[in-house]
Motif scaffolding. Structure first.
Motif, PDB file in Angstrom:
ATOM      1  N   GLY A   1      15.888   2.599  12.196  1.00 50.77           N
ATOM      2  CA  GLY A   1      16.554   3.886  12.012  1.00 50.77           C
ATOM      3  C   GLY A   1      15.884   5.015  12.775  1.00 50.77           C
ATOM      4  N   ARG A   2      16.435   6.235  12.587  1.00 49.62           N
ATOM      5  CA  ARG A   2      15.982   7.396  13.347  1.00 49.62           C
ATOM      6  C   ARG A   2      14.734   8.044  12.775  1.00 49.62           C
ATOM      7  NH1 ARG A   2      21.806  10.577  13.866  1.00 49.62           N
ATOM      8  NH2 ARG A   2      22.949   8.941  14.963  1.00 49.62           N
ATOM      9  N   LEU A   3      14.451   7.787  11.542  1.00 52.87           N
ATOM     10  CA  LEU A   3      13.361   8.472  10.860  1.00 52.87           C
ATOM     11  C   LEU A   3      12.024   8.153  11.531  1.00 52.87           C
ATOM     12  CD1 LEU A   3      13.351  10.297   8.333  1.00 52.87           C
ATOM     13  CD2 LEU A   3      12.635   8.316   7.023  1.00 52.87           C
ATOM     14  N   SER A   4      11.207   9.188  11.724  1.00 51.69           N
ATOM     15  CA  SER A   4       9.891   8.977  12.317  1.00 51.69           C
ATOM     16  C   SER A   4       8.986   8.232  11.341  1.00 51.69           C
ATOM     17  CB  SER A   4       9.256  10.322  12.672  1.00 51.69           C
ATOM     18  OG  SER A   4       7.894  10.165  12.984  1.00 51.69           O
ATOM     19  N   PRO A   5       8.173   7.279  11.836  1.00 52.75           N
ATOM     20  CA  PRO A   5       7.203   6.620  10.944  1.00 52.75           C
ATOM     21  C   PRO A   5       6.265   7.616  10.267  1.00 52.75           C
ATOM     22  CG  PRO A   5       7.389   5.431  13.018  1.00 52.75           C
ATOM     23  CD  PRO A   5       8.169   6.700  13.194  1.00 52.75           C
ATOM     24  N   ALA A   6       6.035   8.774  10.914  1.00 51.19           N
ATOM     25  CA  ALA A   6       5.139   9.781  10.324  1.00 51.19           C
ATOM     26  C   ALA A   6       5.689  10.308   9.006  1.00 51.19           C
ATOM     27  CB  ALA A   6       4.936  10.938  11.306  1.00 51.19           C
ATOM     28  N   VAL A   7       7.025  10.352   8.862  1.00 52.74           N
ATOM     29  CA  VAL A   7       7.627  10.809   7.610  1.00 52.74           C
ATOM     30  C   VAL A   7       7.272   9.841   6.489  1.00 52.74           C
ATOM     31  CG1 VAL A   7       9.805  11.256   6.418  1.00 52.74           C
ATOM     32  CG2 VAL A   7       9.497  12.012   8.783  1.00 52.74           C
ATOM     33  N   LEU A   8       7.371   8.547   6.772  1.00 56.64           N
ATOM     34  CA  LEU A   8       7.058   7.546   5.763  1.00 56.64           C
ATOM     35  C   LEU A   8       5.554   7.499   5.489  1.00 56.64           C
ATOM     36  CD1 LEU A   8       9.431   4.657   6.904  1.00 56.64           C
ATOM     37  CD2 LEU A   8       9.845   6.416   5.210  1.00 56.64           C
ATOM     38  N   GLU A   9       4.757   7.574   6.535  1.00 56.25           N
ATOM     39  CA  GLU A   9       3.308   7.523   6.351  1.00 56.25           C
ATOM     40  C   GLU A   9       2.804   8.693   5.510  1.00 56.25           C
ATOM     41  OE1 GLU A   9       1.934   7.322  10.345  1.00 56.25           O
ATOM     42  OE2 GLU A   9       2.594   5.241  10.634  1.00 56.25           O
ATOM     43  N   SER A  10       3.498   9.844   5.586  1.00 57.30           N
ATOM     44  CA  SER A  10       3.078  10.995   4.792  1.00 57.30           C
ATOM     45  C   SER A  10       3.276  10.761   3.300  1.00 57.30           C
ATOM     46  CB  SER A  10       3.870  12.241   5.225  1.00 57.30           C
ATOM     47  OG  SER A  10       5.227  12.163   4.798  1.00 57.30           O
ATOM     48  N   ARG A  11       4.095   9.769   2.952  1.00 56.07           N
ATOM     49  CA  ARG A  11       4.352   9.463   1.541  1.00 56.07           C
ATOM     50  C   ARG A  11       3.309   8.506   0.957  1.00 56.07           C
ATOM     51  NH1 ARG A  11       8.748  12.441  -0.795  1.00 56.07           N
ATOM     52  NH2 ARG A  11       9.805  13.332   1.019  1.00 56.07           N
ATOM     53  N   LEU A  12       2.497   7.925   1.815  1.00 57.76           N
ATOM     54  CA  LEU A  12       1.536   6.921   1.359  1.00 57.76           C
ATOM     55  C   LEU A  12       0.233   7.576   0.907  1.00 57.76           C
ATOM     56  CD1 LEU A  12       1.971   4.247   4.183  1.00 57.76           C
ATOM     57  CD2 LEU A  12       3.005   4.235   1.913  1.00 57.76           C
ATOM     58  N   SER A  13      -0.331   7.027  -0.144  1.00 58.10           N
ATOM     59  CA  SER A  13      -1.653   7.476  -0.594  1.00 58.10           C
ATOM     60  C   SER A  13      -2.743   6.510  -0.165  1.00 58.10           C
ATOM     61  CB  SER A  13      -1.674   7.610  -2.126  1.00 58.10           C
ATOM     62  OG  SER A  13      -1.479   6.349  -2.747  1.00 58.10           O
ATOM     63  N   VAL A  14      -2.374   5.293   0.256  1.00 54.15           N
ATOM     64  CA  VAL A  14      -3.358   4.310   0.696  1.00 54.15           C
ATOM     65  C   VAL A  14      -3.745   4.614   2.148  1.00 54.15           C
ATOM     66  CG1 VAL A  14      -1.583   2.668   1.441  1.00 54.15           C
ATOM     67  CG2 VAL A  14      -3.859   1.850   0.858  1.00 54.15           C
ATOM     68  N   LYS A  15      -5.054   4.530   2.434  1.00 53.81           N
ATOM     69  CA  LYS A  15      -5.571   4.873   3.752  1.00 53.81           C
ATOM     70  C   LYS A  15      -6.500   3.779   4.258  1.00 53.81           C
ATOM     71  CE  LYS A  15      -3.649   8.966   3.354  1.00 53.81           C
ATOM     72  NZ  LYS A  15      -2.416   9.281   4.112  1.00 53.81           N
ATOM     73  N   ALA A  16      -6.745   3.787   5.579  1.00 50.09           N
ATOM     74  CA  ALA A  16      -7.729   2.886   6.158  1.00 50.09           C
ATOM     75  C   ALA A  16      -9.084   3.160   5.516  1.00 50.09           C
ATOM     76  CB  ALA A  16      -7.794   3.078   7.668  1.00 50.09           C
ATOM     77  N   GLY A  17      -9.785   2.083   5.187  1.00 53.37           N
ATOM     78  CA  GLY A  17     -11.066   2.202   4.504  1.00 53.37           C
ATOM     79  C   GLY A  17     -10.967   1.989   3.014  1.00 53.37           C
ATOM     80  N   ASP A  18      -9.759   2.046   2.461  1.00 51.13           N
ATOM     81  CA  ASP A  18      -9.577   1.792   1.034  1.00 51.13           C
ATOM     82  C   ASP A  18      -9.790   0.307   0.733  1.00 51.13           C
ATOM     83  OD1 ASP A  18      -8.987   4.424   0.663  1.00 51.13           O
ATOM     84  OD2 ASP A  18      -6.831   4.137   0.354  1.00 51.13           O
ATOM     85  N   PRO A  19     -10.279  -0.021  -0.459  1.00 54.06           N
ATOM     86  CA  PRO A  19     -10.380  -1.435  -0.839  1.00 54.06           C
ATOM     87  C   PRO A  19      -8.989  -2.052  -0.965  1.00 54.06           C
ATOM     88  CG  PRO A  19     -10.857  -0.010  -2.709  1.00 54.06           C
ATOM     89  CD  PRO A  19     -10.776   0.877  -1.511  1.00 54.06           C
ATOM     90  N   ILE A  20      -8.929  -3.356  -0.770  1.00 56.94           N
ATOM     91  CA  ILE A  20      -7.647  -4.066  -0.894  1.00 56.94           C
ATOM     92  C   ILE A  20      -7.325  -4.210  -2.370  1.00 56.94           C
ATOM     93  CG2 ILE A  20      -6.424  -6.214  -0.449  1.00 56.94           C
ATOM     94  CD1 ILE A  20      -8.098  -6.547   2.067  1.00 56.94           C
ATOM     95  N   ASP A  21      -6.370  -3.440  -2.836  1.00 56.78           N
ATOM     96  CA  ASP A  21      -5.979  -3.405  -4.239  1.00 56.78           C
ATOM     97  C   ASP A  21      -4.486  -3.708  -4.326  1.00 56.78           C
ATOM     98  OD1 ASP A  21      -5.233  -2.817  -6.828  1.00 56.78           O
ATOM     99  OD2 ASP A  21      -6.367  -0.961  -6.971  1.00 56.78           O
ATOM    100  N   PRO A  22      -4.096  -4.910  -4.792  1.00 52.53           N
ATOM    101  CA  PRO A  22      -2.671  -5.277  -4.822  1.00 52.53           C
ATOM    102  C   PRO A  22      -1.804  -4.270  -5.571  1.00 52.53           C
ATOM    103  CG  PRO A  22      -4.047  -7.173  -5.322  1.00 52.53           C
ATOM    104  CD  PRO A  22      -4.954  -5.988  -5.293  1.00 52.53           C
ATOM    105  N   GLN A  23      -2.307  -3.729  -6.674  1.00 59.84           N
ATOM    106  CA  GLN A  23      -1.510  -2.788  -7.459  1.00 59.84           C
ATOM    107  C   GLN A  23      -1.282  -1.488  -6.699  1.00 59.84           C
ATOM    108  OE1 GLN A  23      -3.466  -2.469 -11.269  1.00 59.84           O
ATOM    109  NE2 GLN A  23      -2.555  -4.353 -12.011  1.00 59.84           N
ATOM    110  N   LYS A  24      -2.298  -1.013  -5.996  1.00 55.64           N
ATOM    111  CA  LYS A  24      -2.152   0.213  -5.218  1.00 55.64           C
ATOM    112  C   LYS A  24      -1.231  -0.006  -4.028  1.00 55.64           C
ATOM    113  CE  LYS A  24      -4.782   3.979  -3.098  1.00 55.64           C
ATOM    114  NZ  LYS A  24      -6.135   4.507  -2.766  1.00 55.64           N
ATOM    115  N   LEU A  25      -1.336  -1.155  -3.389  1.00 58.49           N
ATOM    116  CA  LEU A  25      -0.447  -1.469  -2.268  1.00 58.49           C
ATOM    117  C   LEU A  25       1.007  -1.514  -2.733  1.00 58.49           C
ATOM    118  CD1 LEU A  25      -2.498  -4.254  -0.442  1.00 58.49           C
ATOM    119  CD2 LEU A  25      -2.329  -1.830   0.145  1.00 58.49           C
ATOM    120  N   ALA A  26       1.235  -2.129  -3.899  1.00 59.80           N
ATOM    121  CA  ALA A  26       2.595  -2.206  -4.444  1.00 59.80           C
ATOM    122  C   ALA A  26       3.102  -0.828  -4.838  1.00 59.80           C
ATOM    123  CB  ALA A  26       2.629  -3.151  -5.642  1.00 59.80           C
ATOM    124  N   ALA A  27       2.235   0.000  -5.426  1.00 58.22           N
ATOM    125  CA  ALA A  27       2.642   1.346  -5.841  1.00 58.22           C
ATOM    126  C   ALA A  27       3.081   2.175  -4.643  1.00 58.22           C
ATOM    127  CB  ALA A  27       1.495   2.032  -6.581  1.00 58.22           C
TER     128      ALA A  27
END
Length: 747
Positions: A361-387
């Motif tokens: 679609g037309r939406l910029s990936p930056a729009v979606l990335e701005s909605r994420l709270s998970v960042k590089a360096g975070d521990p691998i947490d299945p619940q946080k990834l799913a959230a």
């Protein structure tokens, strides 16, 4: 000294020899166990499909563990693929039993995200258009979704449960080699999956056509494997096993007395078609193979609410075959070694090296990335990834948002993949509302909302509402975010509406006016997380108020409007129809100014707040509303109405109105009955309310002594079309009102 040295050397040598002997003995034991495992028969287990009946497979696995019978290979279809895939990934039968008993199946088998994950605009849709059905619009064509359930939550659940083996792409490398069977709905053939994404393969295998949307894997459109092979014996025979244990949990055929409806006959037809292939598969079993059929009676395949009840029948059926099973048992040491090898290998890497979003679609990936709270360096947490996947899904632009851990250059990262709705990009939602007091006072509206989403890279959307009935309305707004994080926005809009308004003189209704208004507006605002919105803007409009009931000598009114406004809204409710927790608030200040086109200069201030608390099945609501007009008491078109369910329930809908109004209410309701955990739960509530309020012509008249006390008793049902209430309202003067309310929740 020399003797001491020689003694020490002899001791060291002795210890070395002893250690070597022990190590050799241990190696011989391990080699012996490995040799014994290689010499024993290779056992494969086939787990058939059957929906909730498939939990009986867990009982069979528990009994195999009790007998110490190693399982070397697993093949499964539908629910059998879910149980088999999780067991193959390293889970034990006891862990599976705890899992199916603790899951909220009603939530897992729906797509509706938690309201806290919805964007604020989608919360407005949820509250105003409670019918949980969406149509796509493509040109002049209406497009239906490919399934009632897209499988969003089920996919995330399976990913969390298989996280430890998510890096394994070849199913032969799982703790137990595994195959999942699905049906290619396009080619009409079975699809055996032995590699790829384990969670997605299991999800595809149980995609019941019409209920779950098909899953696309390697260009194939896959649905429930039960259509082509509900008990995949032939698949297992190709996996180099010596003995097959097949577990059949299919629904039995109805007897003559049960074939008493078209639905029952249709179900029987489907069962016959599936069982025909199952019988063919069973005929391929050899004499030394074992068939287990748990006695489940007519336990329903969709009865997930009592799913644990099927586990013991599975164990019992396996115990009944213990004489045939026992020859494949091993000693405790060998079985312990087998179990240690089943321990699931962990995903490499303990933290995320990167986070990215892939979508169409037309939406910029930056729009979606701005909605994420998970960042590089975070521990691998299945619940946080799913959230975070749920937060992207809460935009309601995608039919599914999934994630996977990917390895690149020795680094582990997460990739979110958003699949655009196949029935988009334009969507139709519907709503209906009715309020009837069974004495001739009725309000009825049907409405539709067209949303054109993702119009540009920033996520602009064009929303248009059409409402027909007692209060017709036409509304259109173009919503344009100003940044990739979608926080600041502008929103030009136009609105036309009609409504009824009662006019009073000394507490007597003297007329009913039909008010018609048209208005254009330009808003500027900011989203406040996912729970609120602040707007300011300017407006210009015109209207008329015509006498429809009352003295024909009363004058009609024509008016012009113009001015500015500021509005603040919050919504943290967990449910738009029958909330159990959270706050809803709507505050607005409107300035009417002749310099901007209005006839008169005055301000209106209106605010409404409702807060909800729950304990167990009991919920308490406290609601407060206040509205006042400053510098004028004669702007009839801006009067505030009261009357109707939970807005002075003993009065008719909109029975009283004035330039100043206040209302307080305390509402208690209780959910009755138990939650079954089924897909089609319909909650029922009983409640009572106490309400106090009034309208006043002059602010100086406002006081507790002039408050009108009302109350109600009601029963409510949370249905597909929204809440339905049957209520009796009571006023302090003995006035009463019995009415039916359907649709958008009363505020």
């Amino acid at each position: 000294m020399t003797n001491t040295i020689h003694s020490g050397w002899r001791l060291a040598a002795l210890l070395t020899l002893l250690g070597t002997a022990v190590s050799g003995a241990n190696a011989q034991i391990v080699d012996g166990q490995a040799q014994e495992e290689n010499q024993r028969p290779r056992v494969g287990i086939v787990l058939g499909g059957g929906g909730a009946r498939g939990a009986a497979h867990i009982g069979v696995l528990k009994e195999l563990e009790r007998l110490r019978i190693p399982v070397d290979v697993i093949a499964g279809t539908s629910m059998g693929a879910i149980v088999g895939g999780l067991y193959a990934s390293g889970m034990t039968a006891v862990e599976l039993e705890k899992l199916v008993g603790s899951l909220d199946w009603a939530a897992a088998l729906t797509d509706k995200p938690d309201r806290e994950d919805l964007s604020f605009r989608r919360k407005q849709d949820d509250a105003q258009f409670p019918i949980d059905f969406e149509l796509g619009v493509r040109g002049a064509e209406l497009v239906l979704p490919k399934g009632v359930i897209q499988g969003q939550k089920l996919d995330l659940l399976l990913r969390e449960l298989t996280m430890r083996v998510s890096h394994i792409r070849d199913f032969d490398d799982l703790p137990i080699p595994f195959r999942a069977v699905a049906s290619d709905i396009e080619r009409g053939e079975a699809r055996v999956m032995g590699s790829g994404d384990l969670a997605r393969s299991m999800r595809a295998s149980m995609s019941v056509p019409g209920v779950f949307a098909p899953v696309r894997i390697h260009g194939r459109l896959l649905v429930d494997g039960g259509l082509m092979g509900n008990l995949p014996v032939e698949v297992m025979q190709q996996m180099n096993v010596d003995v097959i244990i097949a577990v059949d949990v299919e629904f039995p055929l109805y007897g003559r007395e049960e074939l008493n409806s078209a639905l029952a006959i249709s179900e029987q037809m489907l069962t016959i078609l599936i069982r025909k292939e199952t019988r063919r598969q069973i005929d391929h079993l050899e004499e030394h193979d074992i068939l287990i059929r748990p006695e489940l009676g007519t336990y329903g395949s969709s009865d997930f609410g009592s799913i644990v009840e099927t586990i013991e029948p599975g164990a019992f059926a396996a115990r009944a075959q213990s004489e045939k099973l026992r020859p494949f048992a091993v000693d405790q040491a060998t079985y312990d070694h087998y179990q240690s090898r089943r321990a699931a290998p962990q995903q490499k890497g303990s933290e995320l090296a990167f986070v990215r979003v892939v979508h169409e679609g037309r939406l910029s990936p930056a729009v979606l990335e701005s909605r994420l709270s998970v960042k590089a360096g975070d521990p691998i947490d299945p619940q946080k990834l799913a959230a975070n996947a749920e937060r992207l899904y809460g935009l309601q632009l995608y039919e599914q948002v999934s994630y996977s851990l990917v390895e690149e250059d020795g680094r582990t990262g997460v990739e979110y993949r958003a699949t655009t709705k196949s029935w988009g990009p334009n969507f139709l939602q519907f709503g209906v509302s009715l309020e009837d007091d069974f004495e001739g006072s009725t309000g009825f509206n049907i409405k539709a909302r067209m949303t054109r989403a993702g119009l540009n890279r920033l996520g602009a959307e064009w929303r248009t509402d059409l409402q027909l009935g007692t209060d017709p309305e036409l509304f259109s707004e173009f919503y344009q975010p100003l940044s990739f994080d979608s926080r600041w926005f502008i929103a030009p809009r136009i609105e036309m509406a009609q409504s009824n308004l009662n006019v009073f003189s000394f507490d007597e209704t003297v007329a009913r006016l039909r008010v018609s208004e048209a208005e254009t507006r330009l808003d500027f605002g900011r989203e406040i997380g996912t729970f609120g919105e602040f707007r300011v803007g300017a407006f210009r409009g015109l209207g008329e108020a015509r006498v429809k009931v009352g003295d024909p000598a009363l004058p009609n009114i024509d008016f012009d409007t113009g001015g500015a406004f500021a509005a603040l809204r919050f919504d943290t409710l967990d449910n738009a129809q029958f909330p159990r927790s959270g706050v809803r608030a709507d505050l607005r200040w409107t300035l009417s100014r002749p310099g901007l086109g209005a006839d008169d200069e005055f301000d209106t201030v209106a605010g409404e707040v409702a807060s909800f608390w729950s304990r167990g099945k009991n919920t308490l609501q406290l609601g407060l509303a206040y509205a006042t007009t400053l510098e004028s008491d004669n702007a009839v078109q801006d009067f505030f109405p009261l009357g109707g369910f939970l807005r002075l329930s003993g009065l008719e809908r909109g029975e009283i109105s004035g330039p100043h109004a206040a209302l307080a209410r305390l509402v208690y309701y209780r959910r009755v009955g138990e939650t079954t955990g089924g897909i089609f739960d319909t909650p029922v509530y009983f409640g009572v309310s106490a309400e106090a309020g009034n309208v006043w012509q002059s602010r100086s008249d406002i006081g507790f002594d002039s408050m009108i006390v009302n109350g109600s008793l009601f029963a409510g049902i949370d249905t597909f079309i929204g809440p339905i209430y049957l209520a009796a309202g009571f006023a302090e003067q003995g006035q009463s009102n019995v009415y039916l309310f359907i649709g958008e929740p009363p505020r």
